[in-house]
Design a protein around this motif. Structure first.
Motif, PDB file in Angstrom:
ATOM      1  N   PRO A 255     -37.243  14.492   9.577  1.00  0.00           N
ATOM      2  CA  PRO A 255     -36.924  13.006   9.351  1.00  0.00           C
ATOM      3  C   PRO A 255     -37.996  12.211   8.754  1.00  0.00           C
ATOM      4  CG  PRO A 255     -35.785  14.009  11.109  1.00  0.00           C
ATOM      5  CD  PRO A 255     -36.887  14.989  10.720  1.00  0.00           C
ATOM      6  N   TYR A 256     -39.120  12.487   9.329  1.00  0.00           N
ATOM      7  CA  TYR A 256     -40.433  11.388   9.038  1.00  0.00           C
ATOM      8  C   TYR A 256     -40.746  11.666   7.531  1.00  0.00           C
ATOM      9  CZ  TYR A 256     -41.189  11.234  13.898  1.00  0.00           C
ATOM     10  OH  TYR A 256     -41.162  10.804  15.202  1.00  0.00           O
ATOM     11  N   TYR A 257     -40.781  12.786   7.088  1.00  0.00           N
ATOM     12  CA  TYR A 257     -41.058  13.233   5.452  1.00  0.00           C
ATOM     13  C   TYR A 257     -39.709  12.443   4.751  1.00  0.00           C
ATOM     14  CZ  TYR A 257     -44.269  16.879   6.727  1.00  0.00           C
ATOM     15  OH  TYR A 257     -45.593  17.688   7.048  1.00  0.00           O
ATOM     16  N   ALA A 258     -38.481  12.662   5.296  1.00  0.00           N
ATOM     17  CA  ALA A 258     -37.420  12.467   4.207  1.00  0.00           C
ATOM     18  C   ALA A 258     -37.583  10.871   4.345  1.00  0.00           C
ATOM     19  CB  ALA A 258     -36.105  12.695   5.016  1.00  0.00           C
ATOM     20  N   TYR A 259     -37.729   9.998   5.548  1.00  0.00           N
ATOM     21  CA  TYR A 259     -37.737   8.701   5.324  1.00  0.00           C
ATOM     22  C   TYR A 259     -38.902   8.037   4.933  1.00  0.00           C
ATOM     23  CZ  TYR A 259     -35.888   3.956   6.477  1.00  0.00           C
ATOM     24  OH  TYR A 259     -35.268   2.828   6.065  1.00  0.00           O
ATOM     25  N   SER A 260     -40.092   8.739   4.662  1.00  0.00           N
ATOM     26  CA  SER A 260     -41.137   8.143   4.013  1.00  0.00           C
ATOM     27  C   SER A 260     -40.988   8.418   2.409  1.00  0.00           C
ATOM     28  CB  SER A 260     -42.725   9.333   4.239  1.00  0.00           C
ATOM     29  OG  SER A 260     -43.718   9.052   3.780  1.00  0.00           O
ATOM     30  N   ALA A 261     -40.334   9.352   1.851  1.00  0.00           N
ATOM     31  CA  ALA A 261     -40.143   9.610   0.470  1.00  0.00           C
ATOM     32  C   ALA A 261     -38.905   8.530   0.100  1.00  0.00           C
ATOM     33  CB  ALA A 261     -39.196  11.093   0.285  1.00  0.00           C
ATOM     34  N   ALA A 262     -37.975   8.140   1.106  1.00  0.00           N
ATOM     35  CA  ALA A 262     -36.985   7.243   0.994  1.00  0.00           C
ATOM     36  C   ALA A 262     -37.724   5.637   0.564  1.00  0.00           C
ATOM     37  CB  ALA A 262     -36.061   7.027   2.075  1.00  0.00           C
ATOM     38  N   MET A 263     -38.644   5.590   1.361  1.00  0.00           N
ATOM     39  CA  MET A 263     -39.397   4.410   1.460  1.00  0.00           C
ATOM     40  C   MET A 263     -40.208   4.090   0.036  1.00  0.00           C
ATOM     41  SD  MET A 263     -38.533   2.463   3.756  1.00  0.00           S
ATOM     42  CE  MET A 263     -37.081   3.132   3.341  1.00  0.00           C
ATOM     43  N   LEU A 264     -40.629   5.252  -0.694  1.00  0.00           N
ATOM     44  CA  LEU A 264     -41.314   5.147  -1.860  1.00  0.00           C
ATOM     45  C   LEU A 264     -40.149   4.782  -2.995  1.00  0.00           C
ATOM     46  CD1 LEU A 264     -43.734   7.944  -1.435  1.00  0.00           C
ATOM     47  CD2 LEU A 264     -44.264   5.407  -1.313  1.00  0.00           C
ATOM     48  N   GLY A 265     -38.969   5.301  -2.736  1.00  0.00           N
ATOM     49  CA  GLY A 265     -38.066   4.736  -3.702  1.00  0.00           C
ATOM     50  C   GLY A 265     -37.493   3.437  -3.375  1.00  0.00           C
ATOM     51  N   LEU A 266     -37.405   2.949  -2.198  1.00  0.00           N
ATOM     52  CA  LEU A 266     -37.125   1.444  -2.131  1.00  0.00           C
ATOM     53  C   LEU A 266     -38.355   0.674  -2.503  1.00  0.00           C
ATOM     54  CD1 LEU A 266     -35.124  -0.215  -0.252  1.00  0.00           C
ATOM     55  CD2 LEU A 266     -36.843  -0.297   1.752  1.00  0.00           C
ATOM     56  N   ALA A 267     -39.406   1.153  -2.740  1.00  0.00           N
ATOM     57  CA  ALA A 267     -40.545   0.272  -3.280  1.00  0.00           C
ATOM     58  C   ALA A 267     -40.632  -0.045  -4.538  1.00  0.00           C
ATOM     59  CB  ALA A 267     -41.983   0.951  -2.852  1.00  0.00           C
ATOM     60  N   GLY A 268     -39.426   0.634  -5.346  1.00  0.00           N
ATOM     61  CA  GLY A 268     -39.288   0.275  -6.713  1.00  0.00           C
ATOM     62  C   GLY A 268     -38.667  -1.187  -6.970  1.00  0.00           C
ATOM     63  N   PRO A 269     -38.923  -1.628  -8.278  1.00  0.00           N
ATOM     64  CA  PRO A 269     -38.446  -3.118  -8.600  1.00  0.00           C
ATOM     65  C   PRO A 269     -37.115  -3.092  -8.819  1.00  0.00           C
ATOM     66  CG  PRO A 269     -40.212  -2.301 -10.195  1.00  0.00           C
ATOM     67  CD  PRO A 269     -40.185  -1.288  -9.123  1.00  0.00           C
ATOM     68  N   LEU A 270     -36.439  -2.037  -9.134  1.00  0.00           N
ATOM     69  CA  LEU A 270     -34.846  -2.099  -9.448  1.00  0.00           C
ATOM     70  C   LEU A 270     -34.262  -1.832  -7.925  1.00  0.00           C
ATOM     71  CD1 LEU A 270     -34.401  -0.270 -12.941  1.00  0.00           C
ATOM     72  CD2 LEU A 270     -34.895  -2.582 -12.248  1.00  0.00           C
ATOM     73  N   HIS A 271     -34.893  -1.447  -7.027  1.00  0.00           N
ATOM     74  CA  HIS A 271     -34.301  -1.364  -5.619  1.00  0.00           C
ATOM     75  C   HIS A 271     -34.983  -2.393  -4.682  1.00  0.00           C
ATOM     76  CE1 HIS A 271     -32.083   0.493  -2.517  1.00  0.00           C
ATOM     77  NE2 HIS A 271     -32.940   1.604  -2.405  1.00  0.00           N
ATOM     78  N   GLY A 272     -35.523  -1.890  -3.702  1.00  0.00           N
ATOM     79  CA  GLY A 272     -36.071  -3.120  -2.722  1.00  0.00           C
ATOM     80  C   GLY A 272     -36.923  -3.909  -2.901  1.00  0.00           C
ATOM     81  N   TYR A 273     -38.032  -3.640  -4.022  1.00  0.00           N
ATOM     82  CA  TYR A 273     -38.989  -4.467  -4.489  1.00  0.00           C
ATOM     83  C   TYR A 273     -38.504  -5.888  -4.893  1.00  0.00           C
ATOM     84  CZ  TYR A 273     -43.233  -6.193  -6.939  1.00  0.00           C
ATOM     85  OH  TYR A 273     -43.936  -7.018  -7.234  1.00  0.00           O
ATOM     86  N   ALA A 274     -37.395  -5.596  -5.594  1.00  0.00           N
ATOM     87  CA  ALA A 274     -36.670  -6.796  -6.000  1.00  0.00           C
ATOM     88  C   ALA A 274     -36.521  -8.140  -4.954  1.00  0.00           C
ATOM     89  CB  ALA A 274     -35.137  -6.483  -6.432  1.00  0.00           C
ATOM     90  N   ASN A 275     -36.869  -7.833  -3.804  1.00  0.00           N
ATOM     91  CA  ASN A 275     -36.868  -9.162  -2.803  1.00  0.00           C
ATOM     92  C   ASN A 275     -38.204  -9.911  -3.074  1.00  0.00           C
ATOM     93  OD1 ASN A 275     -38.408  -7.373  -1.288  1.00  0.00           O
ATOM     94  ND2 ASN A 275     -37.139  -7.222   0.421  1.00  0.00           N
ATOM     95  N   GLN A 276     -39.138  -9.040  -3.425  1.00  0.00           N
ATOM     96  CA  GLN A 276     -40.658  -9.648  -3.614  1.00  0.00           C
ATOM     97  C   GLN A 276     -40.345 -10.063  -4.955  1.00  0.00           C
ATOM     98  OE1 GLN A 276     -44.184  -7.058  -3.296  1.00  0.00           O
ATOM     99  NE2 GLN A 276     -42.879  -6.094  -1.750  1.00  0.00           N
ATOM    100  N   ASP A 277     -39.943  -9.506  -5.794  1.00  0.00           N
ATOM    101  CA  ASP A 277     -39.886  -9.813  -7.235  1.00  0.00           C
ATOM    102  C   ASP A 277     -39.114 -11.266  -7.633  1.00  0.00           C
ATOM    103  OD1 ASP A 277     -41.003  -9.046  -9.387  1.00  0.00           O
ATOM    104  OD2 ASP A 277     -39.511  -7.435 -10.109  1.00  0.00           O
ATOM    105  N   VAL A 278     -38.140 -11.610  -6.554  1.00  0.00           N
ATOM    106  CA  VAL A 278     -37.552 -12.879  -6.851  1.00  0.00           C
ATOM    107  C   VAL A 278     -38.316 -13.836  -6.606  1.00  0.00           C
ATOM    108  CG1 VAL A 278     -35.359 -14.127  -5.604  1.00  0.00           C
ATOM    109  CG2 VAL A 278     -35.005 -11.785  -6.306  1.00  0.00           C
ATOM    110  N   ILE A 279     -39.097 -13.875  -5.436  1.00  0.00           N
ATOM    111  CA  ILE A 279     -39.885 -14.799  -5.156  1.00  0.00           C
ATOM    112  C   ILE A 279     -40.993 -15.090  -5.797  1.00  0.00           C
ATOM    113  CG2 ILE A 279     -41.549 -15.742  -3.242  1.00  0.00           C
ATOM    114  CD1 ILE A 279     -38.230 -15.936  -2.547  1.00  0.00           C
TER     115      ILE A 279
END
Ligand code: CMX
Length: 435
Positions: A255-279
């Motif tokens: 699960p640590y590997y799986a979630y770490s990989a998930a976080m690298l996907g979240l870091a993309g501008p079309l996904h979770g990075y959008a919350n920084q991009d907005v500001i």
């Protein structure tokens, strides 16, 4: 807490029997046709995953085990009548499938507090990176580094029977969720508060403790983070972070590997990075227009300029939703109730009036309405969490609740390795043109 684990097991094992029955008796039943358009636009609308924790309706938004966000804010246990619902309660709901009692939630809070010890080498891994390494780089690396403690991995190597995979996955998931606030706060204090770290307070709830360790220890911020952790926790299974965790976990990576990989996907501008991009984008707008309080006309002009430059308007649009995101609405309600006349929040509210028409006029954007990221940064900023490069980490702490609950389900169901089929472009051309 063994009894919560047992409750999950009793409930979920009935679903496992259903999963096995469907696999055995209905494997050949056709449920959808796939078009070339779907393949070429990111498999939108192709039913191909099993996720019980939440379901996204394009018009209505997310429901967690059937409950909408307004229902959850009302029904999930709270610390007091004025506070927001506790995310631990949502985790219980996603895992067990029923609204918990207050005691269940308190037990999860206590259980998480006992599991929250982060190994020293994880802090060392973070400290080994330059302070200006992106917070999501640090977050993902820190999560990977904790795989040294994986109960699942050790059990697998020791030859555990596959019917017990879920049990050791549960242990890893609880340990990982327990540790994430400490890891996130450590990254935050290291970069922005000169390494002045704050020890956890085991008497606090999971989100309250995060506010405390970040050094924003007011009841208002604790409440904001409780709300934040609830609304970001899950968005069915096909989004990039959830799907990544499922995919990587399907190889029986821990699960640590799986979630770490998930976080690298979240870091993309079309996904979770959008919350920084907005500001970032709003600050650029203020600078470009040379005013803290642009008019709606000025905002509209700036939006058009952004589109003409071949860029997206961050915080708007969605791959599934076709209406205003209820996660946006929940945050707007929180701001309307608690905040008067904040320039950043005024801009976010004005954008809501201006952007949908502009996006509609492009003729190609399928959803012109705001998503969760359009509001979240302005609220954090208002309450003093101004370091916006950190915002995606907060999203990442929350998303663990849903994605990792699903990972336990995956192992209990006995889901196999994921392996869709790919073809060269010439194959699709042949399907289309017949030659
Ligand atoms: N601004 C400008 N153009 C947009 C747009 C936006 N906010 N949203 C979509 N479009 C464009 C797409 O880029 C695409 O253009 P091309 O045909 O030139 O490639 C076209 O409209 C059609 O896209 P779509 O089918 O409506 O949207 P997708 O499913 O492909 O993408 C999303 C969805 C969220 C990536 C997209 O709306 C977007 O880029 N939004 C801005 C970034 C953002 O806020 N992301 C956060 C989403 C929520 C989350 O995961 O946290």
């Amino acid at each position: 807490m063994e009894y919560i684990k047992n409750r999950f097991y009793q409930k979920a094992s009935r679903c496992t029997q259903e999963y096995q029955r469907l696999k055995k008796e209905h494997a050949d039943k056709v449920i959808a046709n796939v078009t070339i358009g779907q393949v070429l636009t990111g498999m939108k609308g192709v039913p191909s995953l099993v996720t019980d924790t939440s379901k996204l309706d394009p018009a209505e938004g997310i429901r967690f085990r059937g409950y909408s966000i307004p229902e959850l804010r009302e029904k999930l246990p709270k610390l007091s009548s004025n506070s927001e619902a506790l995310p631990e309660g949502l985790f219980y709901l996603m895992l067990v499938g029923e609204i918990p009692e207050r005691d269940d939630v308190m037990n999860i809070s206590k259980d998480l507090a006992t599991r929250a010890h982060v190994p020293q080498h994880t802090f060392d891994v973070i400290d080994a990176m330059p302070k200006n390494a992106k917070p999501m780089t640090q977050f993902s690396a820190a999560i990977t580094s904790m795989a040294t403690d994986s109960v699942f991995q050790k059990a697998y190597r020791a030859g555990i029977n596959k019917k017990y995979y879920w049990d050791t996955t549960y242990e890893d998931v609880m340990n990982l969720i327990a540790r994430l606030p400490r890891v996130a706060a450590y990254i935050y204090r290291r970069e922005f508060y000169n390494d002045q770290h704050i020890e956890p307070n085991p008497r606090l709830d999971w989100a309250g403790n995060l506010a405390h360790m970040m050094g924003h220890d007011s009841e208002e911020v604790r409440n904001l983070l409780r709300l934040y952790m609830v609304i970001h926790a899950d968005h069915e299974g096909g989004n990039v972070s959830a799907h990544t965790a499922h995919l990587v976990g399907s190889a029986l990576s821990n699960p640590y590997y799986a979630y770490s990989a998930a976080m690298l996907g979240l870091a993309g501008p079309l996904h979770g990075y959008a919350n920084q991009d907005v500001i970032n984008w709003i600050f650029d707008m203020q600078q470009d227009l040379n005013t803290e309080n642009p008019t709606k006309e000025q905002i509209a002009e700036y939006c058009k300029k952004t589109l003409n430059a071949g860029r997206v308007i961050p915080g708007y649009g969605h791959a599934v939703l076709r209406k205003t995101d209820p996660r946006f609405t929940a945050q707007k309600e929180f701001a309307d109730k608690n905040i008067v006349n904040d320039p950043l929040i005024n801009i976010v509210n004005n954008l809501y009036e201006v952007v949908p028409d502009i996006l509609r006029d492009t003729g190609k954007v399928k959803n012109p309405w705001p998503n969760v990221d359009a509001y979240s940064g302005s609220l954090l900023y208002h309450y003093g969490i101004k370091e916006h490069t950190f915002y995606t980490v907060l999203f990442g702490v929350s998303r663990a609740l849903g994605v990792l609950a699903s990972l336990i389900n995956d192992r209990l169901y006995g889901m196999p390795i994921e392996r869709p089929t790919s073809h060269p472009m010439s194959w699709y051309k042949k399907q289309a043109d017949g030659s």
